[in-house]
Design a protein around this motif. Structure first.
Motif, PDB file in Angstrom:
ATOM      1  N   LYS A   1     -12.464  11.814  -4.920  1.00  0.00           N
ATOM      2  CA  LYS A   1     -11.682  10.667  -5.409  1.00  0.00           C
ATOM      3  C   LYS A   1     -10.957  11.044  -6.711  1.00  0.00           C
ATOM      4  O   LYS A   1      -9.774  10.743  -6.889  1.00  0.00           O
ATOM      5  CB  LYS A   1     -12.600   9.462  -5.667  1.00  0.00           C
ATOM      6  CG  LYS A   1     -13.029   8.717  -4.414  1.00  0.00           C
ATOM      7  CD  LYS A   1     -13.977   7.582  -4.743  1.00  0.00           C
ATOM      8  CE  LYS A   1     -13.310   6.506  -5.567  1.00  0.00           C
ATOM      9  NZ  LYS A   1     -14.235   5.380  -5.867  1.00  0.00           N
TER      10      LYS A   1
ATOM     11  N   MET B   1      -2.866  -0.737  -8.728  1.00  0.00           N
ATOM     12  CA  MET B   1      -4.261  -0.344  -8.496  1.00  0.00           C
ATOM     13  C   MET B   1      -4.251   1.161  -8.244  1.00  0.00           C
ATOM     14  O   MET B   1      -3.899   1.614  -7.160  1.00  0.00           O
ATOM     15  CB  MET B   1      -4.830  -1.083  -7.284  1.00  0.00           C
ATOM     16  CG  MET B   1      -4.987  -2.578  -7.468  1.00  0.00           C
ATOM     17  SD  MET B   1      -6.333  -2.994  -8.590  1.00  0.00           S
ATOM     18  CE  MET B   1      -7.715  -2.239  -7.768  1.00  0.00           C
TER      19      MET B   1
ATOM     20  N   ASP C   1      -6.724   3.446  -8.191  1.00  0.00           N
ATOM     21  CA  ASP C   1      -7.747   3.967  -7.280  1.00  0.00           C
ATOM     22  C   ASP C   1      -8.580   2.808  -6.736  1.00  0.00           C
ATOM     23  O   ASP C   1      -8.891   1.862  -7.458  1.00  0.00           O
ATOM     24  CB  ASP C   1      -8.650   4.992  -7.982  1.00  0.00           C
ATOM     25  CG  ASP C   1      -9.051   4.558  -9.377  1.00  0.00           C
ATOM     26  OD1 ASP C   1      -9.677   3.501  -9.509  1.00  0.00           O
ATOM     27  OD2 ASP C   1      -8.709   5.272 -10.336  1.00  0.00           O
ATOM     28  N   PRO C   2      -8.945   2.844  -5.458  1.00  0.00           N
ATOM     29  CA  PRO C   2      -9.730   1.761  -4.859  1.00  0.00           C
ATOM     30  C   PRO C   2     -11.193   1.835  -5.270  1.00  0.00           C
ATOM     31  O   PRO C   2     -11.726   2.914  -5.532  1.00  0.00           O
ATOM     32  CB  PRO C   2      -9.568   1.995  -3.354  1.00  0.00           C
ATOM     33  CG  PRO C   2      -9.337   3.469  -3.229  1.00  0.00           C
ATOM     34  CD  PRO C   2      -8.593   3.881  -4.466  1.00  0.00           C
ATOM     35  N   ASP C   3     -11.838   0.680  -5.314  1.00  0.00           N
ATOM     36  CA  ASP C   3     -13.264   0.598  -5.632  1.00  0.00           C
ATOM     37  C   ASP C   3     -14.078   0.709  -4.340  1.00  0.00           C
ATOM     38  O   ASP C   3     -13.587   0.407  -3.254  1.00  0.00           O
ATOM     39  CB  ASP C   3     -13.562  -0.726  -6.346  1.00  0.00           C
ATOM     40  CG  ASP C   3     -14.925  -0.734  -6.994  1.00  0.00           C
ATOM     41  OD1 ASP C   3     -15.901  -1.072  -6.306  1.00  0.00           O
ATOM     42  OD2 ASP C   3     -15.031  -0.399  -8.187  1.00  0.00           O
TER      43      ASP C   3
ATOM     44  N   LEU D   1      -2.738   5.065  -2.599  1.00  0.00           N
ATOM     45  CA  LEU D   1      -3.718   5.801  -1.801  1.00  0.00           C
ATOM     46  C   LEU D   1      -3.176   7.193  -1.518  1.00  0.00           C
ATOM     47  O   LEU D   1      -1.979   7.357  -1.262  1.00  0.00           O
ATOM     48  CB  LEU D   1      -4.001   5.093  -0.472  1.00  0.00           C
ATOM     49  CG  LEU D   1      -4.565   3.674  -0.539  1.00  0.00           C
ATOM     50  CD1 LEU D   1      -4.718   3.104   0.871  1.00  0.00           C
ATOM     51  CD2 LEU D   1      -5.909   3.659  -1.250  1.00  0.00           C
TER      52      LEU D   1
ATOM     53  N   PRO E   1     -14.654  -3.797  -2.027  1.00  0.00           N
ATOM     54  CA  PRO E   1     -13.339  -4.447  -1.956  1.00  0.00           C
ATOM     55  C   PRO E   1     -13.241  -5.701  -2.816  1.00  0.00           C
ATOM     56  O   PRO E   1     -12.148  -6.061  -3.261  1.00  0.00           O
ATOM     57  CB  PRO E   1     -13.197  -4.796  -0.467  1.00  0.00           C
ATOM     58  CG  PRO E   1     -14.145  -3.894   0.252  1.00  0.00           C
ATOM     59  CD  PRO E   1     -15.280  -3.671  -0.696  1.00  0.00           C
TER      60      PRO E   1
ATOM     61  N   SER F   1     -11.298  -1.675 -14.706  1.00  0.00           N
ATOM     62  CA  SER F   1     -11.743  -2.726 -13.791  1.00  0.00           C
ATOM     63  C   SER F   1     -13.186  -3.142 -14.054  1.00  0.00           C
ATOM     64  O   SER F   1     -13.569  -4.273 -13.782  1.00  0.00           O
ATOM     65  CB  SER F   1     -11.601  -2.261 -12.338  1.00  0.00           C
ATOM     66  OG  SER F   1     -12.353  -1.082 -12.112  1.00  0.00           O
TER      67      SER F   1
ATOM     68  N   ARG G   1      -0.850  -0.658  -4.412  1.00  0.00           N
ATOM     69  CA  ARG G   1      -2.153   0.003  -4.225  1.00  0.00           C
ATOM     70  C   ARG G   1      -1.868   1.453  -3.836  1.00  0.00           C
ATOM     71  O   ARG G   1      -1.350   1.729  -2.755  1.00  0.00           O
ATOM     72  CB  ARG G   1      -2.958  -0.697  -3.144  1.00  0.00           C
ATOM     73  CG  ARG G   1      -3.195  -2.174  -3.425  1.00  0.00           C
ATOM     74  CD  ARG G   1      -4.184  -2.781  -2.455  1.00  0.00           C
ATOM     75  NE  ARG G   1      -5.501  -2.228  -2.668  1.00  0.00           N
ATOM     76  CZ  ARG G   1      -6.580  -2.586  -1.966  1.00  0.00           C
ATOM     77  NH1 ARG G   1      -6.463  -3.479  -1.008  1.00  0.00           N
ATOM     78  NH2 ARG G   1      -7.744  -2.048  -2.214  1.00  0.00           N
TER      79      ARG G   1
ATOM     80  N   VAL H   1       0.864  -1.173   0.000  1.00  0.00           N
ATOM     81  CA  VAL H   1       0.000   0.000   0.000  1.00  0.00           C
ATOM     82  C   VAL H   1       0.902   1.225   0.000  1.00  0.00           C
ATOM     83  O   VAL H   1       1.673   1.445   0.938  1.00  0.00           O
ATOM     84  CB  VAL H   1      -0.931   0.016   1.226  1.00  0.00           C
ATOM     85  CG1 VAL H   1      -1.755   1.298   1.249  1.00  0.00           C
ATOM     86  CG2 VAL H   1      -1.844  -1.202   1.216  1.00  0.00           C
TER      87      VAL H   1
ATOM     88  N   ASP I   1     -11.695  -4.991  -6.146  1.00  0.00           N
ATOM     89  CA  ASP I   1     -10.237  -4.846  -6.080  1.00  0.00           C
ATOM     90  C   ASP I   1      -9.559  -6.208  -6.030  1.00  0.00           C
ATOM     91  O   ASP I   1      -8.525  -6.437  -6.667  1.00  0.00           O
ATOM     92  CB  ASP I   1      -9.844  -4.028  -4.852  1.00  0.00           C
ATOM     93  CG  ASP I   1     -10.129  -2.543  -5.020  1.00  0.00           C
ATOM     94  OD1 ASP I   1     -10.481  -2.143  -6.158  1.00  0.00           O
ATOM     95  OD2 ASP I   1     -10.020  -1.786  -4.041  1.00  0.00           O
ATOM     96  N   GLU I   2     -10.130  -7.131  -5.260  1.00  0.00           N
ATOM     97  CA  GLU I   2      -9.553  -8.475  -5.163  1.00  0.00           C
ATOM     98  C   GLU I   2      -9.558  -9.159  -6.529  1.00  0.00           C
ATOM     99  O   GLU I   2      -8.591  -9.831  -6.907  1.00  0.00           O
ATOM    100  CB  GLU I   2     -10.352  -9.305  -4.159  1.00  0.00           C
ATOM    101  CG  GLU I   2     -10.176  -8.860  -2.707  1.00  0.00           C
ATOM    102  CD  GLU I   2     -11.066  -9.643  -1.762  1.00  0.00           C
ATOM    103  OE1 GLU I   2     -11.574 -10.716  -2.168  1.00  0.00           O
ATOM    104  OE2 GLU I   2     -11.263  -9.191  -0.620  1.00  0.00           O
TER     105      GLU I   2
END
Length: 475
Positions: free
Chosen positions: A274, A410, A412-414, A442, A417, A393, A440, A231, A420-421
């Motif tokens: 975001k 990655m 940007d996170p979804d 952030l 979760p 994605s 990832r 991360v 993302d996995e």
């Protein structure tokens, strides 16, 4: 079949199809026809996998394009086949095409229906679910590496599809299982409620285990190379910080969130932030228009700024990405997969690659199904010069095999979760030979705690609400 990603669910289902098409306790084929329904990006992959493992023993039919009349003709030819050994016993079709042409397939019956990435069927009220549920099929197999996406009622829909009635009706399931389990997981739950919730969860697991197989990636740990997941916290640039602070001062949804109210404008504000954390160019049009939260923001941009240029120095994440790509390119022979939820970000990736002269390929929702399969196959070839695979994605985060790369970013996170996995499992899977690196990205918080605290408290309320709905407890 809820094995985690990369454990060979496709191969297991191909084995199942071959077995049922060729033998049974009565010394004759158990079934005559199979329909495989998958996301459009995986239709050609299924066709190739069947050809790879069964060679010419079984001839599949893959429908990945064509006019309505042409598709109807192929479906009529398939569904009207009869006998112990039909010429083309396997049909591979996308969810969208199945839904549009379901009336043709409903005219006959098949021995087995396989639904890949079956979490698409989490809503029992949508047309795709209804079209598949009314299909005359003796057996159903649903494949998903992430069977629980948001809440238990969605999980009920998946179980109900493969084994109707095992959990009762939706209302019975909610009363008997969902309500007590959620009550037991509430932050304010009593010891009695927690104990009751745990007992109901154990009872639910014992019932569902009759029709579910779930194995984790621990099985592969001694066969696959090491996976290193990092991360990376990226500091906001001065421009991003100023825009962020301006938005917090102006945005009205902050007040409503602090009062415990979630509205469309609240979620829209989080989406805007975001995008700002990804790159200021994504909210440049809002600044030009002077939308709520961005009034006067245009003055913060540097003189002569143009959203047509990538300018990585204006985004903390883009600076880090630029560094990762430069170091990977100059010190290794590795390939990289870049994943984002926004096609606008993919556009920025393209600009960056052109500026740095990196060869790349891009897969998003605008690409035809046939072309998707070709670029994946080409990228996975060690002799292919493409360095970067850009992936939306939403369009290709599930099921794709991208073992040609061993580094994945990655960006940007979804919200979910599980998505993302799914995306992170594209490179670390069977066939991978190199050590895998998952980055990832952030964005770090602001330096001014007074400004940030009110917004953080408001946003945490949203995620607190979601944590009650997310049965895996992931926030």
């Amino acid at each position: 079949m809820a094995d985690e990603m990369g454990l060979g669910k496709t191969l297991q289902c191909i084995t199942l199809m071959w077995t049922l098409l060729r033998q049974s306790p009565d010394a004759k084929p158990e079934i005559d026809k199979v329909i495989v329904v998958s996301p459009s990006s995986l239709v050609r992959n299924w066709y190739n996998e069947v050809g790879k493992w069964l060679e010419e023993r079984v001839l599949p039919v893959a429908i990945d394009g064509g006019s309505k009349e042409e598709i109807d003709r192929k479906l009529v030819n398939f569904i009207s086949q009869n006998g112990l050994r039909v010429p083309t016993p396997i049909l591979i079709i996308s969810y969208e095409t199945f839904r549009l042409h379901a009336q043709v397939l409903h005219r006959g019956k098949v021995g087995l229906v396989i639904c890949d990435e079956g979490h698409r069927l989490k809503n029992s009220d949508n047309q795709t679910y209804q079209a598949l549920n009314t299909m005359n099929a003796q057996r159903r197999v649903l494949i998903s590496g992430t069977p629980i996406q948001n809440d238990l009622l969605e999980y009920f829909s998946l179980v109900h599809f493969v084994n109707s009635g095992i959990l009762g009706t939706a209302q019975e399931f909610k009363r008997k299982f969902e309500v007590p389990i959620l009550k037991g997981r509430d932050a304010d739950a009593s010891d009695k409620d927690r104990l009751a919730g745990e007992e109901k969860l154990k009872e639910l697991i014992s019932i569902v285990n009759r029709c579910l197989i779930r194995r984790t990636s621990d099985i592969l740990s001694k066969y696959l190379p090491v996976k290193i997941e990092q991360v990376v916290c990226c500091r906001l640039t001065p421009l991003q910080e100023e825009l962020y602070k301006l938005f917090l001062k102006q945005a009205k949804p902050v007040e409503s969130l602090q009062q415990g109210k979630i509205s469309v404008s609240s979620l829209s504000s989080i989406t805007s932030l975001k995008k700002l954390c990804n790159h200021p160019s994504l909210i440049y049009d809002k600044c030009v228009a002077g939308e709520e939260g961005f009034e006067g923001a245009l003055d913060l941009f540097p003189p002569g700024y143009s959203s047509k240029a990538v300018e990585p120095q204006l985004s903390g994440k883009m600076l880090v990405l630029d560094y990762i790509l430069a170091m990977t390119r100059s010190t290794t022979s590795d390939k990289v997969v870049l994943v984002s939820n926004y096609t606008q970000i993919l556009d920025l990736f393209e600009k960056l690659c052109r500026a740095r002269r990196y060869l790349y390929v891009r897969l998003d929702g605008t690409m035809s199904i046939k072309k998707r399969a070709k670029i994946v196959e080409r990228f996975n070839s060690p002799s292919n010069p493409e360095f970067i695979f850009m992936l939306s994605s939403k369009a290709g985060g599930c099921g794709l095999n991208l073992i040609g790369a061993n580094r994945l970013v990655m960006f940007d996170p979804d919200w979910n979760p599980a998505n993302d996995e799914q995306a992170m499992a594209r490179v670390w899977r069977d066939g991978q030979k190199k050590t895998c690196y998952i980055y990832r990205l952030l964005s770090r918080g602001l330096k001014d705690p007074v400004l940030v605290s009110s917004w953080d408290a408001a946003v945490s309320f949203v995620f607190h609400q979601r944590s009650h709905e997310d049965q895996r407890g992931v926030v």
